[in-house]
Design an enzyme around this catalytic site. Structure first.
Site, mmCIF file in Angstrom:
data_model
loop_
_atom_site.group_PDB
_atom_site.id
_atom_site.type_symbol
_atom_site.label_atom_id
_atom_site.label_comp_id
_atom_site.label_asym_id
_atom_site.label_seq_id
_atom_site.Cartn_x
_atom_site.Cartn_y
_atom_site.Cartn_z
ATOM 1 N N ILE A 89 -0.041 -2.620 22.446
ATOM 2 C CA ILE A 89 -0.952 -3.728 22.146
ATOM 3 C C ILE A 89 -0.114 -4.962 21.803
ATOM 4 C CG2 ILE A 89 -2.922 -4.460 20.715
ATOM 5 C CD1 ILE A 89 -3.366 -1.817 22.391
ATOM 6 N N VAL A 107 0.812 -1.229 0.000
ATOM 7 C CA VAL A 107 0.000 0.000 0.000
ATOM 8 C C VAL A 107 0.848 1.284 0.000
ATOM 9 C CG1 VAL A 107 -2.180 -0.945 0.863
ATOM 10 C CG2 VAL A 107 -0.431 -0.208 2.507
ATOM 11 N N TYR A 127 8.798 6.689 13.060
ATOM 12 C CA TYR A 127 7.452 6.146 13.352
ATOM 13 C C TYR A 127 6.535 7.231 13.926
ATOM 14 C CZ TYR A 127 3.966 2.884 15.294
ATOM 15 O OH TYR A 127 2.797 2.216 15.613
ATOM 16 N N SER A 133 5.452 9.631 11.291
ATOM 17 C CA SER A 133 4.417 9.075 10.397
ATOM 18 C C SER A 133 3.056 9.065 11.084
ATOM 19 C CB SER A 133 4.799 7.666 9.943
ATOM 20 O OG SER A 133 4.685 6.725 11.003
HETATM 21 P P1 NAD Z 1 1.862 -6.098 12.775
HETATM 22 O O1 NAD Z 1 3.282 -5.909 12.392
HETATM 23 O O2 NAD Z 1 1.507 -7.248 13.635
HETATM 24 O O3 NAD Z 1 0.931 -6.115 11.479
HETATM 25 C C1 NAD Z 1 1.075 -5.176 10.449
HETATM 26 C C2 NAD Z 1 0.627 -5.799 9.150
HETATM 27 O O4 NAD Z 1 0.817 -4.828 8.099
HETATM 28 C C3 NAD Z 1 1.452 -7.038 8.771
HETATM 29 O O5 NAD Z 1 0.582 -8.073 8.341
HETATM 30 C C4 NAD Z 1 2.323 -6.526 7.642
HETATM 31 O O6 NAD Z 1 2.729 -7.530 6.732
HETATM 32 C C5 NAD Z 1 1.414 -5.487 7.003
HETATM 33 N N1 NAD Z 1 2.151 -4.536 6.150
HETATM 34 C C6 NAD Z 1 3.370 -3.999 6.400
HETATM 35 N N2 NAD Z 1 3.745 -3.217 5.367
HETATM 36 C C7 NAD Z 1 2.744 -3.265 4.458
HETATM 37 C C8 NAD Z 1 2.568 -2.691 3.165
HETATM 38 N N3 NAD Z 1 3.495 -1.896 2.626
HETATM 39 N N4 NAD Z 1 1.418 -2.955 2.487
HETATM 40 C C9 NAD Z 1 0.477 -3.776 3.014
HETATM 41 N N5 NAD Z 1 0.609 -4.353 4.232
HETATM 42 C C10 NAD Z 1 1.726 -4.105 4.939
HETATM 43 O O7 NAD Z 1 1.442 -4.723 13.471
HETATM 44 P P2 NAD Z 1 0.222 -4.382 14.469
HETATM 45 O O8 NAD Z 1 0.788 -4.283 15.839
HETATM 46 O O9 NAD Z 1 -0.938 -5.266 14.197
HETATM 47 O O10 NAD Z 1 -0.071 -2.881 13.990
HETATM 48 C C11 NAD Z 1 -1.150 -2.526 13.143
HETATM 49 C C12 NAD Z 1 -1.240 -1.011 13.102
HETATM 50 O O11 NAD Z 1 -1.441 -0.502 14.420
HETATM 51 C C13 NAD Z 1 0.038 -0.334 12.588
HETATM 52 O O12 NAD Z 1 -0.292 0.796 11.820
HETATM 53 C C14 NAD Z 1 0.727 0.085 13.853
HETATM 54 O O13 NAD Z 1 1.597 1.179 13.651
HETATM 55 C C15 NAD Z 1 -0.454 0.452 14.723
HETATM 56 N N6 NAD Z 1 -0.147 0.441 16.160
HETATM 57 C C16 NAD Z 1 0.223 -0.706 16.801
HETATM 58 C C17 NAD Z 1 0.520 -0.673 18.154
HETATM 59 C C18 NAD Z 1 0.914 -1.895 18.933
HETATM 60 O O14 NAD Z 1 1.201 -1.759 20.134
HETATM 61 N N7 NAD Z 1 0.932 -3.070 18.362
HETATM 62 C C19 NAD Z 1 0.474 0.542 18.843
HETATM 63 C C20 NAD Z 1 0.110 1.690 18.158
HETATM 64 C C21 NAD Z 1 -0.206 1.623 16.815
#
Ligand code: NAD
Length: 247
Positions: free
Chosen positions: A188, A64, A155, A158
């Protein structure tokens, strides 16, 4: 008000939990991830779990951060599903390091994947929603985007941008019946945070009022609300989901 929901980066973690929750809510689901390999090993399983709720669920591999690949995804989604009613901009990566040691390439990579992807998908799906005169967009921001975080210059930049983009989208598309909100998760438990050291986890835990990490389903529940009729007059808002990390 169900229809079709695209969730970017949804073969695991928070994205997978959102996909399953929106399927339970009655949405047809489009699972996206960056490569066919991830779709084949994990995405297809999530699609199967979504179908168990009696909805249609399909997978589409697209990076994406690449505008042309997003065009392919949105064109396919329109042909295959007819409408696009919900967009969840969830895909994201971390490449942490102190600013002094962070390379330009690593800075640019995180900005492109986390931030530009939101422009790509919101522009393309926004066009479809404008024609429909309805739609819900939910972006995944982060507490790092609200407060900053050492070791995450790329990060947090972004995610701060995503907060501004959420408000801009809400202002540009509000008159067309489209809402745009963001959730800002704290810590999380997902594969993304599994990478952190014990020391980093404990430092985080000390600051959380509820003294525990969040689960992906606790993000999905709020996203579900933001895609439901109950939130029809909520737009441009950033909802922190962090167990009381900051007050
Ligand atoms: P994760 O790494 O477990 O999952 C992220 C998913 O996005 C993966 O399946 C990965 O392959 C996919 N991805 C990565 N680059 C991509 C691309 N270019 N195109 C399409 N898909 C792509 O992460 P998560 O913890 O589930 O995080 C999900 C969202 O929540 C993210 O935006 C993250 O920044 C945000 N977030 C997570 C937390 C946390 O504590 N886990 C906290 C704040 C925000």
């Amino acid at each position: 008000m169900a229809g079709t929901a695209i969730i970017t980066g949804s073969s695991r973690g928070i994205g997978a939990a959102i996909a399953k929750r929106l399927a339970k809510d009655g949405y047809n689901i489009i699972i996206n991830d960056v490569s066919q390999e991830i779709i084949d090993t994990a995405g297809k399983e999530v699609a199967e779990e979504c179908r168990a709720f009696g909805v249609k669920a399909e997978c589409y591999a697209a990076d994406v951060s690449d505008y042309a690949q997003c065009e392919g995804l949105v064109k396919w989604a329109k042909e295959e599903f007819g409408s696009i009613d919900v967009l969840i901009n969830n895909a994201g990566i971390t490449r942490d390091g102190l600013m002094a040691q962070m390379s330009e390439e690593i800075y640019d990579l995180v900005i492109r994947v986390n931030q530009k992807s939101v422009f790509n998908m919101t522009k393309l799906v926004g066009k479809v929603m404008i024609r429909q005169r309805s739609g819900r967009i939910v972006n995944l921001a982060s507490v790092a985007g609200l407060y900053g975080n050492p070791g995450q210059m790329n990060y947090s930049a972004s995610k701060g941008a995503i907060i501004a983009m959420t408000k801009t989208t809400a202002k540009e598309l509000g008159s067309r019946g489209i809402t745009c909100n963001a959730v800002a998760p704290g810590f999380i438990q997902t594969p993304m945070t599994d990478k952190l050291t014990e020391e980093q986890r404990n430092a985080m835990l000390a600051q959380i009022a509820m003294k525990r990490y969040g689960q992906p389903e606790e993000i999905a529940g709020v996203v579900s609300f933001l895609c439901s009729p109950d939130s029809s007059y909520v737009t441009g808002q950033i909802i922190e989901i962090s167990g009381g990390l900051s007050m």
